[in-house]
Write an enzyme that holds these catalytic residues in place. Sequence first.
Site, mmCIF file in Angstrom:
data_model
loop_
_atom_site.group_PDB
_atom_site.id
_atom_site.type_symbol
_atom_site.label_atom_id
_atom_site.label_comp_id
_atom_site.label_asym_id
_atom_site.label_seq_id
_atom_site.Cartn_x
_atom_site.Cartn_y
_atom_site.Cartn_z
ATOM 1 N N ASN A 7 0.948 -1.441 0.006
ATOM 2 C CA ASN A 7 -0.007 -0.151 0.173
ATOM 3 C C ASN A 7 1.451 1.745 -0.239
ATOM 4 O O ASN A 7 1.500 1.745 0.686
ATOM 5 C CB ASN A 7 -0.459 -0.192 1.568
ATOM 6 N N ARG A 92 -2.217 -1.800 -3.427
ATOM 7 C CA ARG A 92 -3.965 -1.327 -3.629
ATOM 8 C C ARG A 92 -4.191 -0.389 -4.628
ATOM 9 O O ARG A 92 -2.715 0.518 -4.051
ATOM 10 C CB ARG A 92 -4.018 -0.840 -2.155
ATOM 11 N N HIS A 181 -12.828 2.963 -0.477
ATOM 12 C CA HIS A 181 -13.091 2.140 0.553
ATOM 13 C C HIS A 181 -13.528 0.388 -0.046
ATOM 14 O O HIS A 181 -14.247 -0.243 1.166
ATOM 15 C CB HIS A 181 -13.676 2.568 1.662
ATOM 16 N N ARG A 242 -10.757 15.972 6.899
ATOM 17 C CA ARG A 242 -11.620 16.372 5.751
ATOM 18 C C ARG A 242 -12.479 16.707 6.054
ATOM 19 O O ARG A 242 -13.612 16.140 7.094
ATOM 20 C CB ARG A 242 -11.892 15.141 4.990
ATOM 21 N N GLU A 398 -8.572 -4.971 4.849
ATOM 22 C CA GLU A 398 -8.178 -4.802 3.481
ATOM 23 C C GLU A 398 -7.283 -5.554 3.089
ATOM 24 O O GLU A 398 -7.372 -5.514 1.304
ATOM 25 C CB GLU A 398 -8.188 -3.543 3.368
#
Length: 411
Positions: A7, A92, A181, A242, A398
Amino acid sequence: MNVLVINAGSSSLKYQLFNMDNEKILAKGLCDRIGLDGHLKHKPEANGKPVYDEDISLPTHAEAISAVIEKLTSDEYGVIESLSEINAVGHRVVQGGRKFSSSVLINDEVVAAIEDCVRLAPLHNPANLMGIRACQKNIPNVPQVAVFDTAFHNSMPQHAYTYPIPYKYFEENDIRRYGFHGTSHRYVSDIALDRLGLKSGSSKLITCHLGNGASLAAICDGKSIDTTMGVTPLEGVPMGTRSGSIDPSLVDIIASIEGTSLKDSMDVLNKKSGVLGIFGKSSDFRDIETAAGMDINTGFEKEGAPVDEKAKLALDVFAYQVAKFIGAYIVALGGLDALIFTAGIGENSPYVRRAVCKHLEGIGICLDENVNAVRASDYLDVTGKDSKSKVLVVPTNEELVIARDTIEIVK
Ligand code: AMP
């Protein structure tokens, strides 16, 4: 078979090496501050060897990958004898655009398509590509697979992914909701369907991936039909730093207040907003809950603890917005079998789960406050006695999804 999962971020690279015969992690780690001073933390999981945690020179992702390989195969910190024991690499990739609705074997054409998606994810796809190129250089002749954050949401209907802006931006520039996601929403919804015995029948789930980045998905019969993040991961619920969805005019208004550019306003919305923007001191929910006078282990108020009003407000805004999207998705799905909480906050914060579900009592969804206060390290059913829908905590993974997809494609 061993699969290395990568990742890659702009200045970091996380990795996990899986033995896919038993799905156990052999080693994992993080290369940090790539292009700056460089740091590697490598943790063997399989054989009791020591952790390596040192500053080392990492000018680019290529040096980072070669440092990872060196540690994976070294006498002192290693878990494999040689490079030949890495049978495949899974990456990823954040943005797969309209082209990818599932994971793919990486070849020149796929690299070109990921490059083409840079215009949609300028902060993420270039870093993912650096990780891919570094592996192509350092681990040649080993198959590599791209697993996209966006792929699971490719099943969204047109009315869910179309923005009400001039249609030419979709036709000519691919501007639409993509969502992110996806590997996490897919993984936890799959587990929930399995555990609830709903795998083959009709089912209506809402998954809440609440971490530093946060998104919800409405999942009908195992397929994503809507999600809160948009063309970028800025849309949707408020997050650590965010803003989530706001009046778009604020981009211009903030620029005029600050006397800066629109790009600087976007920086404010990406890096200085969300719960950090309201609380002002931290984006970490443990800090915010503690400042709000909560016991982070139980989610209940700590008697006599001081309450920082801005911390409390940040939590209230977050929980309200998450609950509001859950309401919207119950409409999108036409009902709800189960509400699922996952990721750092969803799995570990009894307070947030309770605060979100408080808003849902009026529509018959509630959780069991005592079970909810239990620390979940595995699947946990926190459904309240009279709740119309199940409420579940399902830890996400993940990296395992990436490793599983990689093996399936390589085989
Ligand atoms: P993630 O991005 O999934 O790693 O999630 C990171 C977020 O999870 C951070 O905001 C953490 O504060 C939050 N988190 C982790 N553990 C807890 C906890 N025990 N209580 C509240 N929030 C937590």
